[in-house]
Design a protein around this motif. Structure first.
Motif, short mmCIF file in Angstrom:
data_model
loop_
_atom_site.label_atom_id
_atom_site.label_comp_id
_atom_site.label_asym_id
_atom_site.label_seq_id
_atom_site.Cartn_x
_atom_site.Cartn_y
_atom_site.Cartn_z
N GLY A 73 0.81 -1.21 0.00
CA GLY A 73 0.00 0.00 0.00
C GLY A 73 0.84 1.26 0.00
O GLY A 73 2.07 1.22 -0.11
N PRO A 74 0.18 2.41 0.15
CA PRO A 74 0.85 3.70 0.12
C PRO A 74 2.01 3.77 1.11
O PRO A 74 1.88 3.36 2.26
CB PRO A 74 -0.25 4.70 0.50
N GLY A 75 3.13 4.26 0.63
CA GLY A 75 4.34 4.35 1.45
C GLY A 75 5.19 3.10 1.40
O GLY A 75 6.31 3.08 1.90
N GLY A 76 4.69 2.03 0.78
CA GLY A 76 5.43 0.78 0.69
C GLY A 76 6.60 0.89 -0.28
O GLY A 76 6.54 1.61 -1.28
N ILE A 77 7.67 0.16 0.05
CA ILE A 77 8.89 0.18 -0.75
C ILE A 77 9.29 -1.25 -1.05
O ILE A 77 9.32 -2.09 -0.15
CB ILE A 77 10.04 0.88 0.01
N VAL A 78 9.61 -1.52 -2.32
CA VAL A 78 9.99 -2.87 -2.74
C VAL A 78 11.26 -2.78 -3.58
O VAL A 78 11.29 -2.04 -4.57
CB VAL A 78 8.86 -3.53 -3.57
N HIS A 79 12.29 -3.54 -3.19
CA HIS A 79 13.50 -3.65 -4.00
C HIS A 79 13.48 -4.99 -4.71
O HIS A 79 13.20 -6.02 -4.11
CB HIS A 79 14.75 -3.58 -3.11
N VAL A 80 13.77 -4.98 -6.03
CA VAL A 80 13.79 -6.20 -6.81
C VAL A 80 15.11 -6.26 -7.58
O VAL A 80 15.45 -5.33 -8.31
CB VAL A 80 12.61 -6.27 -7.80
N GLU A 81 15.86 -7.35 -7.37
CA GLU A 81 17.10 -7.54 -8.11
C GLU A 81 16.80 -7.74 -9.59
O GLU A 81 15.74 -8.25 -9.96
CB GLU A 81 17.89 -8.70 -7.53
#
Length: 128
Positions: A73-81
């Motif tokens: 949701g809002p404010g979420g952060i996702v790092h993907v290699e």
């Protein structure tokens, strides 16, 4: 001195890519805004070398990976290699807005400096 100011609204209308890098003359990394229409299933994709960092500005994103899904949701952060397969979808009836930064060959050691330590040091120390 060089800087550029804009907004995602200034870079386009309706669903689609907002090419932030080109519009703001960013050369150090890739950066885009993505506006997803309601109930849009995104394509599964990966990159050869570029990792991506996703920030969910508004709405709820469903990230699908080979081992399952995550709602963010809002404010979420996702790092993907880079080579990780991923698909991003908006499975809601509302618009989804995501900010994406991509790059390769990583981290620059701390190289920041305060312009006026007497004024700026207390401000930096006030950040928790």
């Amino acid at each position: 001195m060089a800087y550029t100011v804009s907004s995602l609204d200034e870079l386009g209308d309706g669903p689609g890519f907002r090419k932030v890098r080109a519009a703001l003359n960013v050369t150090a990394f890739g950066v885009n805004g993505l506006v997803f229409a309601p109930n849009y299933e995104g394509p599964n994709h990966y990159h050869d070398t570029q990792d991506e960092l996703y920030f969910v500005h508004s709405g709820t994103a469903t990230f699908r990976f080979d081992d399952g899904e995550r709602e963010v949701g809002p404010g979420g952060i996702v790092h993907v290699e880079s080579t990780t397969h991923r698909a991003i979808s908006n499975r809601t009836d509302n618009e989804l807005v995501i900010f994406v930064v991509g790059g390769k060959d990583g981290y620059v050691e701390r190289d920041g400096h305060l312009v006026d330590p007497e004024i700026d040091l207390p401000r930096r120390q006030g950040m928790h």
